[in-house]
Design a protein around this motif. Structure first.
Motif, PDB file in Angstrom:
ATOM      1  N   ASP A 105       0.852  -1.186   0.000  1.00  0.00           N
ATOM      2  CA  ASP A 105       0.000   0.000   0.000  1.00  0.00           C
ATOM      3  C   ASP A 105       0.889   1.238   0.000  1.00  0.00           C
ATOM      4  O   ASP A 105       2.096   1.151   0.227  1.00  0.00           O
ATOM      5  CB  ASP A 105      -0.908  -0.011   1.228  1.00  0.00           C
ATOM      6  N   PHE A 125      -6.947   6.886 -12.302  1.00  0.00           N
ATOM      7  CA  PHE A 125      -6.501   6.167 -11.105  1.00  0.00           C
ATOM      8  C   PHE A 125      -5.156   6.627 -10.539  1.00  0.00           C
ATOM      9  O   PHE A 125      -4.773   6.215  -9.448  1.00  0.00           O
ATOM     10  CB  PHE A 125      -6.472   4.664 -11.374  1.00  0.00           C
ATOM     11  N   ASP A 132     -11.895   1.560  -5.483  1.00  0.00           N
ATOM     12  CA  ASP A 132     -11.626   0.418  -4.603  1.00  0.00           C
ATOM     13  C   ASP A 132     -11.563  -0.891  -5.382  1.00  0.00           C
ATOM     14  O   ASP A 132     -10.689  -1.727  -5.129  1.00  0.00           O
ATOM     15  CB  ASP A 132     -12.681   0.319  -3.499  1.00  0.00           C
ATOM     16  N   LYS A 156      -8.318  -0.935  -7.312  1.00  0.00           N
ATOM     17  CA  LYS A 156      -7.157  -1.202  -6.459  1.00  0.00           C
ATOM     18  C   LYS A 156      -7.028  -2.700  -6.204  1.00  0.00           C
ATOM     19  O   LYS A 156      -5.930  -3.258  -6.227  1.00  0.00           O
ATOM     20  CB  LYS A 156      -7.259  -0.430  -5.146  1.00  0.00           C
ATOM     21  N   ARG A 207      -3.877  -4.916  -7.522  1.00  0.00           N
ATOM     22  CA  ARG A 207      -3.073  -5.712  -6.587  1.00  0.00           C
ATOM     23  C   ARG A 207      -3.032  -7.181  -7.014  1.00  0.00           C
ATOM     24  O   ARG A 207      -1.999  -7.836  -6.883  1.00  0.00           O
ATOM     25  CB  ARG A 207      -3.637  -5.600  -5.179  1.00  0.00           C
TER      26      ARG A 207
END
Length: 168
Positions: A57, A109, A138, A141, A145
């Motif tokens: 993060d 983003f 969200d 993300k 990831r």
């Protein structure tokens, strides 16, 4: 370079970190995975590395993303060129749409569009990009990831085996 899990477990921390940085450019990730040794098996190493990548993060995630070129752009990095080989020779329309999509994605983003390119065609990469442009931050993300963990895993799989000459 390819080595066994046992050799990776036994190598000095600095060497292990340097090797891991070839898979993911986050220093925090590389130090975290190196510190978790010994793994004893490739399966445990890969699971630990994936979990660490998915949990990055802030600045650590930004550092990991900075190690990836835009999809469809020429790069000096041999690993990225190999992973993005599907865009080499793609038709001009697809390349132009990828370039425009990359710009739109970064504006929306705030970071490079990250996707596992290995094993995918240029039209598939464009389709995924266009779909992900509709994601809320969200959701995106989470997808980004996941992509980072997939890319990291593929790179690590090429470097570490369970036995000499095997990719078990």
């Amino acid at each position: 370079m390819q080595l066994t899990t046992a050799r990776f477990d036994a190598m000095p921390e600095g060497e292990a970190v340097a090797l891991l940085l070839e898979c993911c450019s986050s220093r925090t990730w590389a130090h975290s995975v190196a510190a978790a040794r010994p793994f004893g098996s490739r399966t445990v190493l890969l699971a630990t590395a994936a979990a660490a990548a998915e949990n990055l993060d802030g600045d650590d995630l930004d550092e990991a993303l900075a190690g990836h070129p835009r999809i469809g752009e020429r790069t000096e990095d041999a690993t990225s060129r190999r992973e993005q080989s599907a865009v080499t020779g793609a038709d001009t329309d697809i390349l132009n749409r990828l370039a425009a999509g990359n710009r739109a994605y970064e504006e929306r983003f705030g970071h490079v569009y990250l996707v596992r390119a290995a094993g995918r065609t240029a039209p598939e990469l464009l389709e995924i990009l266009e779909r992900r442009l509709g994601n809320d931050p969200d959701t995106e993300k989470t997808e980004m990831r996941t992509a980072l963990a997939e890319i990291t895993r593929l790179r690590l799989e090429r470097l570490v085996t369970d036995t000499a000459g095997s990719r078990a």
